[in-house]
Design a protein around this motif. Sequence first.
Motif, PDB file in Angstrom:
ATOM      1  N   GLN A 109      -4.167  -1.250   0.823  1.00 50.34           N
ATOM      2  CA  GLN A 109      -3.465  -0.193   1.556  1.00 50.34           C
ATOM      3  C   GLN A 109      -4.274   0.332   2.734  1.00 50.34           C
ATOM      4  O   GLN A 109      -3.835   0.251   3.874  1.00 50.34           O
ATOM      5  CB  GLN A 109      -3.108   0.958   0.601  1.00 50.34           C
ATOM      6  CG  GLN A 109      -1.980   0.620  -0.349  1.00 50.34           C
ATOM      7  CD  GLN A 109      -1.373   1.862  -0.990  1.00 50.34           C
ATOM      8  OE1 GLN A 109      -1.388   2.949  -0.430  1.00 50.34           O
ATOM      9  NE2 GLN A 109      -0.818   1.694  -2.172  1.00 50.34           N
ATOM     10  N   LEU A 165      -6.431  -0.181  -3.907  1.00 50.12           N
ATOM     11  CA  LEU A 165      -5.949   0.752  -2.889  1.00 50.12           C
ATOM     12  C   LEU A 165      -6.726   0.585  -1.590  1.00 50.12           C
ATOM     13  O   LEU A 165      -6.163   0.608  -0.496  1.00 50.12           O
ATOM     14  CB  LEU A 165      -6.080   2.192  -3.391  1.00 50.12           C
ATOM     15  CG  LEU A 165      -4.958   2.753  -4.254  1.00 50.12           C
ATOM     16  CD1 LEU A 165      -5.351   4.115  -4.824  1.00 50.12           C
ATOM     17  CD2 LEU A 165      -3.674   2.890  -3.450  1.00 50.12           C
ATOM     18  N   TRP A 199      -5.778   6.854  -0.833  1.00 45.35           N
ATOM     19  CA  TRP A 199      -4.331   6.857  -0.584  1.00 45.35           C
ATOM     20  C   TRP A 199      -3.995   7.797   0.569  1.00 45.35           C
ATOM     21  O   TRP A 199      -3.190   7.451   1.454  1.00 45.35           O
ATOM     22  CB  TRP A 199      -3.596   7.295  -1.856  1.00 45.35           C
ATOM     23  CG  TRP A 199      -2.130   7.511  -1.635  1.00 45.35           C
ATOM     24  CD1 TRP A 199      -1.142   6.587  -1.712  1.00 45.35           C
ATOM     25  CD2 TRP A 199      -1.495   8.739  -1.263  1.00 45.35           C
ATOM     26  NE1 TRP A 199       0.071   7.155  -1.417  1.00 45.35           N
ATOM     27  CE2 TRP A 199      -0.116   8.477  -1.136  1.00 45.35           C
ATOM     28  CE3 TRP A 199      -1.958  10.030  -1.026  1.00 45.35           C
ATOM     29  CZ2 TRP A 199       0.795   9.459  -0.771  1.00 45.35           C
ATOM     30  CZ3 TRP A 199      -1.052  11.019  -0.660  1.00 45.35           C
ATOM     31  CH2 TRP A 199       0.320  10.726  -0.545  1.00 45.35           C
TER      32      TRP A 199
END
Length: 1171
Positions: free
Chosen positions: A713, A709, A637
């Motif tokens: 992302q 993730l 992240w």
Amino acid sequence: MQGFPERGGSGPGPGPIDLAQLQATMHTIELACTSIQMHINPAAAEATILSLCQSPQPYQACQFILENSQVPNARFQAAAAIRDAAIREWGFLTADDRRSLISFCLCFVMQHASSPEGYVLGKVSSVAAQLMKRGWLDFTTVEKEAFFNQVNQAVLGIHGVDVQYTGVNFLESLVSEFSPSTSSAMCLPREFHEQCRQSLEINYLKMFYCWARDAAISVTNRIMESKSEVPEVKVCNAALRLMLQILNWDFRLNNNSTKASINVFSSGARLDTDSSKRSECTLVRPGPAWRDVLISSGHIGWLLNLYAALRQKFSREGYWLDCPIAVSARKLIVQFCSLTGTIFLSDNGQMHEHHLLPLLSGIIEWIDPPDAVTKAIEDGKSESEMLDGCRALFSIANVTTPFVFDQLLKSIRPFGTLTLLSTLMCGVVKVLMSKYPEEETWSWEARDILLDTWTALLVPLDSTGGNALLPPEGINAAGSLFTLIVESELKAATSALTDDVDSDYLLSSISAMDERLSSYALIARAAIHVTIPFLTRLFSERFSRLNQGRGIIDPTETLEEIYSLLLIAGHVLADEGEGETPLVPYAIQTYFPDNIEADEHPVILLSSSIIRFAEQSLDPEMRAYVFSPRLLEAVIWFFARWSHTYLMHPEEIREVHGQDHQLQSLQSRKGLHSFFREHNQGKLVLDIIVRVSITTLMSYPGEKDLQALTCYQLLHALVRQKHICVHLVALDSWRNLANAFANEKNLFLLNTGHQRSLAQTLVHSASGLRNLEASNQYIRDLMRHMATYLGELSSKNDLKIVAQQPDIILLVSCVLERLRGAASASEPRTQKAIYELGFSVLNPVLVLLEVYKHESAVVYLLLKFVVAWVNGQIIYLEAHETALVVDFCMRLLQLYSSHNIGKISLSLSSSLLSEAKTEMYKDLRALLQLLLSLCSKDLVDFSSDSIETQGTNISQVVYFGLHIITPLISLDLLKYPKLCHDYFALLSHLLEVYPETVAQLNSEAFTHVLGTLDFGLHHQDAEIIDMCLRSLKALASYHYKETGSGKTGLGLHAAGLKDSGGNLREGILSQFLRALLQLLLFEDYSPDLVSSAADALLPLILCEQGLYQRLGNELIERQANPTLRSRLASALQSLISANQLSSTLDRINYQRFRKNLSNFLIEVRGFLRTM
């Protein structure tokens, strides 16, 4: 029970009723109400009460029940029936009848003001308010004044405390009715409600406020003198509530200010922002007309003194802080803090300062000293006063700049308001630290309010995106507060591991904490010179502790602290980049000088420390010891957020001109960006990020959240930036990832959705290859094995046997998801390779659709791949390619239809039937999307020749597709909202763009389509109804224009067909004219749909003028009242003739008819619904 007897003596109605009838009606309603309470045959009892509401002119019976019944619920229902009947029949009530109903309700509540059944009085009062609003535009000013004079007499207290309280409550109901957000539905256009709102705001709202203020002041002495609670307390409380309600009004008049130009103090007012807040703050902007009432009258001082005196008087009574009058007074004080706009003079903020100072002086007693206040709450004192004090600071922060906010308190204390805010929040955080992991306590709420206060102060004040500058004292306060916040978060992380109390802390997702962490970041950036070195020190200490204690101590607590530090640091260093190009935070740009060395720059030091830590995950031994999936989630992240802002930022930096700090900002950004650019550390960092990503995908099987993730992302963030893609595709690590994806089996263990995302990412990265042919060859090499596998599988002789093996089904699913991901990433430069890829598997797709016809999951994946491929390719295809794709789509539709017609059997169990419907819903929605994609070829086409050269007609193709899938779409399936929306979106598009081909559908298919339109007209979703109305407009206007030029238009579909019995049925336009008039006149719908309905109704009337006349005559003949019959006849004629309406279908005529229909509905809808 068929209705109720009509009126007798004094109320509206046609004639007298004898007493026995009235008593019988009352007894029936009482019995029904009692039955409902006792749960004795409630359905029949509810039907009885409903018949009262639906009876024509039940006013005298209802009045008799209100005045004579001993059952409160019966009186309540009688009041509700008066309201329903009066709103419904308003159009044919005489002016005297209307006034008498309102007068009756007002007199009733005044005469029974001392009644213990408050909910009955509240209902009658609400009915009076609603009826007054319904007649607001009809009543003259004199008539309104007559009503309000009665109310004013009551509010003044002339008739006693109970009547005074009732009068204030009526005003509260009235204001609520006139406010759009709380008004009751009356089946009237939005314009009616807006006119009422505007009239009340201009002429009466300030007067009501003054009445409430005077009522509250009139009882103050009595309240202060008494030693116990007296009736005057409820009057004062009601008046304070009414004042608060009026201040919450959405003021739109007498206010020349805008949100961006309010003059509040020397530095100007705060702009409204889009940042989400946990706390609510309604800014009060009443304009200069209210200055005498709110600013000059001095009643704010009276309110502060009243609360302070009562607070002192009942200081030993802990319950008092939560009693209604205390709560209402504090809410009103907090709302006064939100006063802003042109109500204040343009005097450099002096009037606003004089307004806020006494408020802050009164409020500070609720929250200062913070330690004593929080200790008292922990010892059992109510927290409500302290929380309202926090809300007051939040309100002040929303109408001032940080400098003004800080200066306010310095006139009465030796420190500024920012210091108080910091100290107060530190006290709350300390309580949280001592109470973790308990949730939903007062300290959580206080923390959220105070965080929102900091956010309100620190959000950007202008378009530069910079944070508001704090005075030196405020900067120090922010630094100290952030230090304590971080310590509390670290303690929470470790205590969640060791405490016996159940905690959700460890289960909190990053997104769940994002809002709170964003507020922390704002505070950190206000003292950036302190907070970033502080975070660097904490992270380095934890990193060193891990290395030193390796194999000796349990690292769990340290790892939890690192997890929290990663999230906090990520928010401080970078903003979320979703939907925009994130810049380096303004505070970081402007504070650090440009001449600072890279190895001394705090941001580079912190970033490098985290990158070095993440690199340790590449060591298998270290990975096993330190990097749990949850910790690696935080690392991924952080990389996704940080890389979007700092990594290899493009050379072009927007020039800034002006002040010195802006030049420094430019230099500071250059220094930061150059360190992480390709010629410095950028490629090395990018390589680390890619290798860590590969590790998460290959070494953590089954960790779906971590891999999500990484795929959705981090990797998406990298390939979204073309300047990074250029270097990404040159890395050995990226080539290793692509090679593993194309050739190795390990990545087939990923979730199929993650594989789709990874394929999309890898295909997107091809944009980094500078050569067009290289980009296409890259995709061919990447996806060749997937296409080859499907081709080889589909050509096996024993396919039907092999294909049913579980491992083969899983492998096919993964391959289809990868192909779908690649297809959805199509771009102009890679379109050729994606087309070739899709074209190579067209026949295998049809073969697999046949083989897997009973495997709904595989069928759905096949359809979604085709949808993605066609959607990405269709606008680029040449005529011969389009013909091939269209032919394939038709074969696909025919094959799917042959397998699925009749698949849903009523003999299935309810659970299996539901599952079958869900599967069919997903498939049909995909097919509808496929047809919509084909439609786009007629709207956007980048090919060099026309598709007509190959004899391809998109409209015929799509109608053929609709013809095939229409039998599969049942009315039950249309109850699925997404499928319903897509179906009617396609239908309205087809009928608006290709109406000339509608007659090509056979009778059965055409009837089915029109049946779904009828279903959609009665849907609960206004958007669905609107699309159906647009479809009807397209059908009717096409037929009208075609027949006007001598053509057949819709032909037999419009003229009508014979049914199986040989009887001639109405044409579809006749059916829909009848249905639309029925909807508009007799059914419930949103007023927002009237314009769309008018656009559909006008061409329907022009097509079927004879039917319109017959339907109008039927309505007129059914009306027994001669006066109403005449009104209806006139209204029906005006609908098609007023405003110079003509028989053409042009823009001006549509506008005229919309106005005619709106007037028509206001005139007749009320009394027609009583027929």
